[in-house]
Design an enzyme around this catalytic site. Structure first.
Site, PDB file in Angstrom:
ATOM      1  N   THR A 202      -1.291   2.386  -6.799  1.00  0.00           N
ATOM      2  CA  THR A 202      -0.478   3.587  -6.932  1.00  0.00           C
ATOM      3  C   THR A 202       0.237   3.761  -8.258  1.00  0.00           C
ATOM      4  O   THR A 202       0.483   2.816  -8.994  1.00  0.00           O
ATOM      5  CB  THR A 202       0.622   3.593  -5.847  1.00  0.00           C
ATOM      6  OG1 THR A 202       1.490   2.490  -6.094  1.00  0.00           O
ATOM      7  CG2 THR A 202       0.053   3.443  -4.478  1.00  0.00           C
ATOM      8  N   ARG A 230     -11.460   5.555   3.235  1.00  0.00           N
ATOM      9  CA  ARG A 230     -10.404   4.551   3.252  1.00  0.00           C
ATOM     10  C   ARG A 230      -9.075   5.181   2.843  1.00  0.00           C
ATOM     11  O   ARG A 230      -8.969   5.872   1.840  1.00  0.00           O
ATOM     12  CB  ARG A 230     -10.753   3.403   2.309  1.00  0.00           C
ATOM     13  CG  ARG A 230      -9.724   2.265   2.264  1.00  0.00           C
ATOM     14  CD  ARG A 230      -9.018   2.213   0.935  1.00  0.00           C
ATOM     15  NE  ARG A 230      -8.169   1.012   0.817  1.00  0.00           N
ATOM     16  CZ  ARG A 230      -7.255   0.850  -0.120  1.00  0.00           C
ATOM     17  NH1 ARG A 230      -7.041   1.794  -1.019  1.00  0.00           N
ATOM     18  NH2 ARG A 230      -6.523  -0.243  -0.172  1.00  0.00           N
ATOM     19  N   VAL A 231      -8.045   4.977   3.647  1.00  0.00           N
ATOM     20  CA  VAL A 231      -6.694   5.446   3.333  1.00  0.00           C
ATOM     21  C   VAL A 231      -5.875   4.245   2.893  1.00  0.00           C
ATOM     22  O   VAL A 231      -5.817   3.235   3.594  1.00  0.00           O
ATOM     23  CB  VAL A 231      -6.038   6.122   4.552  1.00  0.00           C
ATOM     24  CG1 VAL A 231      -4.596   6.516   4.239  1.00  0.00           C
ATOM     25  CG2 VAL A 231      -6.831   7.355   4.966  1.00  0.00           C
ATOM     26  N   GLY A 232      -5.260   4.355   1.735  1.00  0.00           N
ATOM     27  CA  GLY A 232      -4.597   3.208   1.142  1.00  0.00           C
ATOM     28  C   GLY A 232      -3.083   3.245   1.187  1.00  0.00           C
ATOM     29  O   GLY A 232      -2.457   4.058   1.876  1.00  0.00           O
ATOM     30  N   LEU A 233      -2.526   2.340   0.408  1.00  0.00           N
ATOM     31  CA  LEU A 233      -1.090   2.104   0.347  1.00  0.00           C
ATOM     32  C   LEU A 233      -0.296   3.377   0.060  1.00  0.00           C
ATOM     33  O   LEU A 233       0.747   3.633   0.679  1.00  0.00           O
ATOM     34  CB  LEU A 233      -0.822   1.070  -0.750  1.00  0.00           C
ATOM     35  CG  LEU A 233       0.613   0.640  -1.020  1.00  0.00           C
ATOM     36  CD1 LEU A 233       1.104  -0.290   0.074  1.00  0.00           C
ATOM     37  CD2 LEU A 233       0.710  -0.049  -2.378  1.00  0.00           C
TER      38      LEU A 233
END
Length: 388
Positions: A202, A230-233
């Site tokens: 990020t 994919r869903v990330g931080l």
């Protein structure tokens, strides 16, 4: 440098990071430039009577997303099938309202959608009692943004023409070739570039306005070669960013945190929320809280699953605002800022009404530290005087 100009401008504070990982020295000039521009974009809004933290965070992150030197928006890492899918979130500290988008394709500025999700929840507007969404993902997020008149490229392909840079495409080709060689059980002939950027996940921004209201946000292109969807931080509640104006027991406590790193293990540890909670309970200061959380998450992950890449960076701001006369509105007095990082580098910057110009640093791991070591930076800033 501060100068005597009290009362000539509204008090504010902005903190920015451009990701943890390794930032090539050859790219420092570009990174310093975008950090400075992000700080100034937020400050322009916060100096105005009507300027709010949500708009300031969004404006700063839009600058970061538009610059190809960061892993957010333009210049993002590509999915394994060669496209850009972005994650972003924004949180308002006063209300605790959070908005996020995950794995959204064909969008230049994912933070705009996250900011609008926050505002829609704040407005309380709904039809037939339907609850406004907190998080949207994929093509559904893109369609919703279009329905709310957010200007988007006509197609995902058109957006990718602007979002995908030559550097990102070359990196994707190199990784695809390496994967093919591993799958074919051939030794990789790819040689690593010594001074190549390896920016993790990020970018993030924390803003505090003149009355001590706080908001923060994160945005990311995600890890390189991620699986599509994919869903990330950066889009995960409690993990990529957190903001609050109250402690655990309701007393005023203004804090914001943004986290960057190899996302999955940080998501499991709710890193951003945990940092703010730890700070509220211990009162030991932002640097201590950030290092404690980073150390805890790294040790837990190492013992549980043997993950090798545990590098991360945490940026945290604690603000002090007080009421001089009962019945008056609070006024921002100062902040403490800290950054803790286990990565080779962590790019940060900050700016406030008492500072002549944004202060920027590409923090680098000190020599002699082992790979598991955590370095940190901390500073206190008095905002009761304003620069001329």
């Amino acid at each position: 440098m501060a100068c005597d100009g009290a009362g000539k401008s509204r008090r504010f504070f902005v903190a920015v990071h451009v990701g943890a990982g390794y930032h090539a020295t050859a790219n420092e000039k570009a990174l310093r430039s975008v950090i400075k521009r992000a700080c100034l974009a937020a400050s322009t809004i916060l100096r105005q009577e009507s300027g709010g933290c949500i708009d300031a965070v969004s404006a700063a992150i839009e600058v970061l997303e538009d610059d190809p030197s960061t892993n957010a928006g333009r210049g993002s890492n590509l999915t394994e099938d060669g496209h850009v899918e972005c994650d972003a979130s924004l949180m308002d500290g006063d209300s605790g309202i959070f908005g996020a988008v995950g794995a959204v394709p064909g969008v230049r500025n994912a933070i705009k959608i996250a900011a609008l999700l926050v505002k829609e929840q704040m407005s309380g507007s709904n039809l037939l009692g339907r609850i406004p969404p907190m998080m949207l993902v994929g093509e559904g997020a893109r369609r919703w943004a279009k329905s709310k008149d957010i200007i988007l490229p006509e197609t995902v392909s058109e957006a990718d023409q602007w979002l995908i840079t030559e550097r990102a495409r070359n990196q994707w080709r190199k990784f695809k070739r390496m994967l093919s060689e591993v799958e074919a059980k051939r030794p990789s002939v790819c040689t690593a570039v010594v001074d190549e950027d390896k920016i993790m996940d990020t970018v993030g921004v924390i803003c505090v306005d003149s009355e001590g209201r706080i908001a923060c946000g994160s945005s990311s292109g995600g890890i390189a070669m991620k699986i599509s969807g994919r869903v990330g931080l950066a889009a995960t509640y409690g993990s990529g960013c957190w903001a609050s104006s109250k402690g655990l027991f309701g007393a005023p406590f203004i804090v914001g945190c943004c986290v960057s790193g190899a996302g999955e293990y940080l998501m499991r540890g709710f890193a951003a929320r945990e940092c703010c909670t730890s700070l509220s309970l211990s009162q030991a200061g932002p640097a201590s809280a950030a290092m404690k959380v980073l150390r805890s998450v790294m040790q837990q992950e190492s013992s549980d699953s043997g993950v090798t890449d545990k590098t991360a960076g945490i940026l945290v701001v604690q603000a002090d605002a007080s009421v001089a006369v009962p019945g008056d509105r609070p006024e921002l007095n100062g902040v403490e800022i800290a950054a803790a990082y286990s990565s080779l580098s962590f790019g940060i910057g900050y700016y406030g009404n008492s500072i002549a110009k944004p202060k920027i640093s590409i923090l680098r791991k000190k020599r002699g530290k082992n790979d598991a070591g955590i370095d940190h930076f901390e500073a206190g800033i008095d905002l009761r005087t304003s620069c001329c």
